[in-house]
Design an enzyme around this catalytic site. Sequence first.
Site, PDB file in Angstrom:
ATOM      1  N   SER A  54       0.802  -1.224   0.000  1.00  0.00           N
ATOM      2  CA  SER A  54       0.000   0.000   0.000  1.00  0.00           C
ATOM      3  C   SER A  54       0.835   1.275   0.000  1.00  0.00           C
ATOM      4  O   SER A  54       0.330   2.335  -0.363  1.00  0.00           O
ATOM      5  CB  SER A  54      -0.945   0.016   1.201  1.00  0.00           C
ATOM      6  OG  SER A  54      -0.244   0.198   2.412  1.00  0.00           O
ATOM      7  N   LYS A 115       0.498   4.825   6.722  1.00  0.00           N
ATOM      8  CA  LYS A 115      -0.023   5.672   5.655  1.00  0.00           C
ATOM      9  C   LYS A 115       0.642   7.050   5.728  1.00  0.00           C
ATOM     10  O   LYS A 115       1.376   7.357   6.652  1.00  0.00           O
ATOM     11  CB  LYS A 115      -1.544   5.843   5.773  1.00  0.00           C
ATOM     12  CG  LYS A 115      -2.336   4.534   5.867  1.00  0.00           C
ATOM     13  CD  LYS A 115      -2.257   3.697   4.606  1.00  0.00           C
ATOM     14  CE  LYS A 115      -3.000   2.379   4.774  1.00  0.00           C
ATOM     15  NZ  LYS A 115      -2.818   1.478   3.606  1.00  0.00           N
TER      16      LYS A 115
END
Length: 290
Positions: A54, A115
């Site tokens: 990701s 993230k």
Amino acid sequence: MQTDDQPAAAPETAAQEKPPIDWWGEIKSISLLILAVLAFHSFVAKPFYIPSESMMPVLLKGDRLVVSKYPYGWSYVSPSFHPLPFMKGRIFGSLPERGDIVIASPQNKREDYIKRVIGLPGDIIEVRGGQVLLNGVPVPQQTLAPLRIPVDANAPCPPSQFPGALVEDRDGRKYCELPVKRETLPNGKSYTIIDVGPSELDWYGPVRVAPNHVFLMGDNRDNSADSRATLAENGLGGAVPYEAIGGRAEFITFSLDGDATFNPLSWISSLRSGRAGNSLHPATAGPAQR
């Protein structure tokens, strides 16, 4: 010379006997060592393993890195293994900056996601055709030359994520050739993202980030369960409370290609070259032009 009527010397059994093991002392020493390690992990820094794609291309599956715990203060997610329920507030708390790579824990799980911070409290976040808009202004994106990442067991270039990206060089080495862009936030922080084409995650919002919340996105924009994805989709379910931020990613310590076995000799050969020591702080290019 000893005669028969002279008593034999008493064996020095007392001096030769080993003292009994102080099991209670051993247990206390081991317990103190464990507590010291847990305290360091909880309040100073901890190692982190990248389990997914990701955050490509800056982070690859198999990367090991250091996450510092103190830049934003401490909260209920700071202790190792997250044993505490959600609690509001932080000790010596501060908000992350746009562009920081952070670890965050969804309130319905006891695990960490990694993230990038895109939106801060009060920001209006929108994604249109893969381009982020902050407060109605498109975040500048510069198209770069395709990036080639060597294919290995931890980076297999699956066609479900990167259709048509698998290429072979003249020497027979396989690579994942990916379309990348340079994105620059209003504070001048810039980084490289992957955008392989249209996806459901290319459209989001507009939504306003609530007070004491941050909006997080992965750099692999079409393959990241981040603030754009619901909790049911294993995402973050929107902006996350800043109490859920567990720390800031600092640098890569080493990276493994996934080919290691129980044979210690394979541990060295499975190390990816050129990744150890890479900083995870975004580059600064000056405030983005609007």
